[in-house]
Design a protein around this motif. Structure first.
Motif, PDB file in Angstrom:
ATOM      1  N   LEU A  14      45.092  24.196  44.804  1.00  0.00           N
ATOM      2  CA  LEU A  14      44.455  25.214  43.973  1.00  0.00           C
ATOM      3  C   LEU A  14      44.326  26.509  44.758  1.00  0.00           C
ATOM      4  N   THR A  15      44.849  27.599  44.223  1.00  0.00           N
ATOM      5  CA  THR A  15      44.655  28.911  44.845  1.00  0.00           C
ATOM      6  C   THR A  15      43.734  29.725  43.946  1.00  0.00           C
ATOM      7  N   LEU A  16      42.646  30.218  44.512  1.00  0.00           N
ATOM      8  CA  LEU A  16      41.631  30.936  43.748  1.00  0.00           C
ATOM      9  C   LEU A  16      41.855  32.438  43.853  1.00  0.00           C
ATOM     10  N   ASP A  17      41.988  33.097  42.715  1.00  0.00           N
ATOM     11  CA  ASP A  17      42.164  34.545  42.676  1.00  0.00           C
ATOM     12  C   ASP A  17      40.802  35.188  42.409  1.00  0.00           C
ATOM     13  N   GLN A  18      40.329  35.980  43.363  1.00  0.00           N
ATOM     14  CA  GLN A  18      39.024  36.618  43.229  1.00  0.00           C
ATOM     15  C   GLN A  18      39.199  38.057  42.741  1.00  0.00           C
ATOM     16  N   ALA A  19      38.536  38.369  41.654  1.00  0.00           N
ATOM     17  CA  ALA A  19      38.647  39.699  41.058  1.00  0.00           C
ATOM     18  C   ALA A  19      37.842  40.713  41.873  1.00  0.00           C
ATOM     19  N   LYS A  20      38.523  41.748  42.384  1.00  0.00           N
ATOM     20  CA  LYS A  20      37.851  42.822  43.148  1.00  0.00           C
ATOM     21  C   LYS A  20      36.933  42.239  44.220  1.00  0.00           C
ATOM     22  N   ALA A  21      37.483  41.348  45.048  1.00  0.00           N
ATOM     23  CA  ALA A  21      36.668  40.579  45.987  1.00  0.00           C
ATOM     24  C   ALA A  21      35.777  41.454  46.870  1.00  0.00           C
ATOM     25  N   PHE A  22      36.351  42.492  47.494  1.00  0.00           N
ATOM     26  CA  PHE A  22      35.574  43.317  48.427  1.00  0.00           C
ATOM     27  C   PHE A  22      34.573  44.204  47.687  1.00  0.00           C
ATOM     28  N   ASP A  23      34.874  44.537  46.443  1.00  0.00           N
ATOM     29  CA  ASP A  23      34.015  45.454  45.688  1.00  0.00           C
ATOM     30  C   ASP A  23      32.791  44.767  45.082  1.00  0.00           C
ATOM     31  N   ARG A  24      32.795  43.436  45.026  1.00  0.00           N
ATOM     32  CA  ARG A  24      31.755  42.732  44.287  1.00  0.00           C
ATOM     33  C   ARG A  24      30.715  42.069  45.184  1.00  0.00           C
ATOM     34  N   VAL A  25      30.765  42.306  46.499  1.00  0.00           N
ATOM     35  CA  VAL A  25      29.797  41.671  47.401  1.00  0.00           C
ATOM     36  C   VAL A  25      28.403  42.229  47.126  1.00  0.00           C
ATOM     37  N   LEU A 140      32.401  23.988  39.856  1.00  0.00           N
ATOM     38  CA  LEU A 140      30.947  24.113  39.792  1.00  0.00           C
ATOM     39  C   LEU A 140      30.422  24.903  40.985  1.00  0.00           C
ATOM     40  N   GLU A 141      30.961  24.620  42.163  1.00  0.00           N
ATOM     41  CA  GLU A 141      30.553  25.351  43.362  1.00  0.00           C
ATOM     42  C   GLU A 141      30.994  26.812  43.288  1.00  0.00           C
ATOM     43  N   VAL A 142      32.157  27.066  42.689  1.00  0.00           N
ATOM     44  CA  VAL A 142      32.621  28.443  42.491  1.00  0.00           C
ATOM     45  C   VAL A 142      31.616  29.207  41.637  1.00  0.00           C
ATOM     46  N   ASP A 143      31.152  28.579  40.555  1.00  0.00           N
ATOM     47  CA  ASP A 143      30.183  29.233  39.671  1.00  0.00           C
ATOM     48  C   ASP A 143      28.867  29.485  40.392  1.00  0.00           C
ATOM     49  N   ARG A 144      28.422  28.529  41.201  1.00  0.00           N
ATOM     50  CA  ARG A 144      27.161  28.698  41.943  1.00  0.00           C
ATOM     51  C   ARG A 144      27.272  29.841  42.944  1.00  0.00           C
ATOM     52  N   TYR A 145      28.405  29.881  43.649  1.00  0.00           N
ATOM     53  CA  TYR A 145      28.614  30.945  44.622  1.00  0.00           C
ATOM     54  C   TYR A 145      28.691  32.309  43.935  1.00  0.00           C
ATOM     55  N   SER A 146      29.373  32.364  42.803  1.00  0.00           N
ATOM     56  CA  SER A 146      29.502  33.623  42.066  1.00  0.00           C
ATOM     57  C   SER A 146      28.145  34.140  41.621  1.00  0.00           C
ATOM     58  N   GLU A 147      27.271  33.224  41.225  1.00  0.00           N
ATOM     59  CA  GLU A 147      25.955  33.623  40.708  1.00  0.00           C
ATOM     60  C   GLU A 147      25.110  34.306  41.766  1.00  0.00           C
ATOM     61  N   VAL A 148      25.193  33.828  43.003  1.00  0.00           N
ATOM     62  CA  VAL A 148      24.329  34.380  44.048  1.00  0.00           C
ATOM     63  C   VAL A 148      24.985  35.526  44.820  1.00  0.00           C
ATOM     64  N   SER A 149      26.325  35.556  44.871  1.00  0.00           N
ATOM     65  CA  SER A 149      27.000  36.526  45.734  1.00  0.00           C
ATOM     66  C   SER A 149      27.559  37.718  44.972  1.00  0.00           C
ATOM     67  N   GLY A 150      27.708  37.596  43.640  1.00  0.00           N
ATOM     68  CA  GLY A 150      28.303  38.670  42.862  1.00  0.00           C
ATOM     69  C   GLY A 150      29.805  38.549  42.706  1.00  0.00           C
ATOM     70  N   SER A 151      30.424  37.557  43.359  1.00  0.00           N
ATOM     71  CA  SER A 151      31.872  37.391  43.253  1.00  0.00           C
ATOM     72  C   SER A 151      32.250  36.876  41.866  1.00  0.00           C
ATOM     73  N   GLN A 152      33.522  37.003  41.535  1.00  0.00           N
ATOM     74  CA  GLN A 152      34.001  36.549  40.233  1.00  0.00           C
ATOM     75  C   GLN A 152      35.432  36.051  40.362  1.00  0.00           C
ATOM     76  N   ILE A 153      35.667  34.825  39.909  1.00  0.00           N
ATOM     77  CA  ILE A 153      36.990  34.237  39.953  1.00  0.00           C
ATOM     78  C   ILE A 153      37.758  34.612  38.681  1.00  0.00           C
ATOM     79  N   ASN A 154      38.957  35.125  38.870  1.00  0.00           N
ATOM     80  CA  ASN A 154      39.829  35.417  37.732  1.00  0.00           C
ATOM     81  C   ASN A 154      40.627  34.149  37.428  1.00  0.00           C
ATOM     82  N   ARG A 155      40.111  33.313  36.527  1.00  0.00           N
ATOM     83  CA  ARG A 155      40.706  31.995  36.297  1.00  0.00           C
ATOM     84  C   ARG A 155      42.125  32.090  35.749  1.00  0.00           C
TER      85      ARG A 155
END
Length: 257
Positions: A14-25, A140-155
């Protein structure tokens, strides 16, 4: 990849694509993470001062808009930014690496073996999943991390590759896109049923050939010319150079040097 080809492991890459990774911290997430990693409080306060009151403004066709406060992200072009992002994503990577993933057992020369579960370079994240339950846990862990860090996975832009003989005994329908024939990890294309070594070298040598044709008309010093070497060395650490292409590589270096 080689374990999958030999039938010693079956699952999904699985390769995870993060939308605007550096901009969303999220800054309110980043500062406690830095302290948790043991960075001195005074240093973290310096970073807070660097980012406090930062503003940007839109520039469209030479017309600038009203400035607005930048409340998240790390600064583009700043040498600290990649390091700050690594600190920000580290808790998620530790969580995945210590989670319930079986991974692929790797024997290490002169050391005790270990299970390879996740490979990361900055925001490029690749995870090995052996069951549907593992895929569900990862997301599930991706969603938890996104909630606290501001990151967003482009599924829609995430990629999956099925490894091993036949199809795995589980599917990922509705979780991530359907498996592709190839996936790209750090600029290298990996495939299940084709000789990805040959394909990658052919594509890279085509790009290098175009550069050589363009550079031959320039008056470059020897120091400038050898900048071509790392382009091939990086690929060579992952994909074996096929014997049929050795003469092409020699010819390119002869033309260049």
């Amino acid at each position: 990849m080689e374990r999958g080809r030999a039938g010693l492991w079956k699952g999904f890459l699985l390769t995870l694509d993060q939308a605007k990774a550096f901009d969303r911290v999220n800054h309110e997430y980043l500062w406690p993470v830095l302290l948790w990693h043991g960075l001195p409080g005074r240093f973290v306060n310096w970073l807070k001062a660097l980012y406090k009151g930062a503003e940007s403004f839109p520039l469209v066709n030479g017309w600038s808009g009203w400035p607005f406060e930048v409340a998240s992200g790390v600064r583009q072009g700043c040498p600290l930014s990649p390091l700050l992002y690594v600190f920000a994503i580290d808790p998620f990577i530790r969580r995945v690496d210590r989670g319930p993933l079986a991974g692929v057992w790797m024997e290490l020369a002169g050391a005790r073996g270990t299970s390879l579960r996740v490979v990361v370079y900055a925001d490029d994240v690749t995870i090995l999943a052996s069951s549907g339950e593992e895929v569900g846990w990862v997301m599930l862990e991706v969603d938890r991390y996104s909630e606290v860090s501001g990151s967003q996975i482009n599924r829609d832009k995430c990629e999956t590759l099925c490894l091993g003989e036949g199809d795995p005994a589980f599917d990922i329908q509705g979780t991530l896109p359907e498996p592709q024939k190839t996936v790209k990890v750090l600029g290298i294309n990996f495939g299940k049923d084709e000789d990805y070594h040959q394909k990658n070298w052919e594509g890279r040598l085509k790009d290098v050939g175009q550069k050589v044709d363009r550079w031959k008309g320039w008056f470059l010093t020897l120091r400038e010319r050898v900048h071509l070497i790392p382009v091939l060395l990086y690929l060579g650490t992952v994909c074996v150079l096929p014997g049929s292409l050795w003469a092409t590589v020699c010819s390119l270096f002869f033309q260049m040097l």
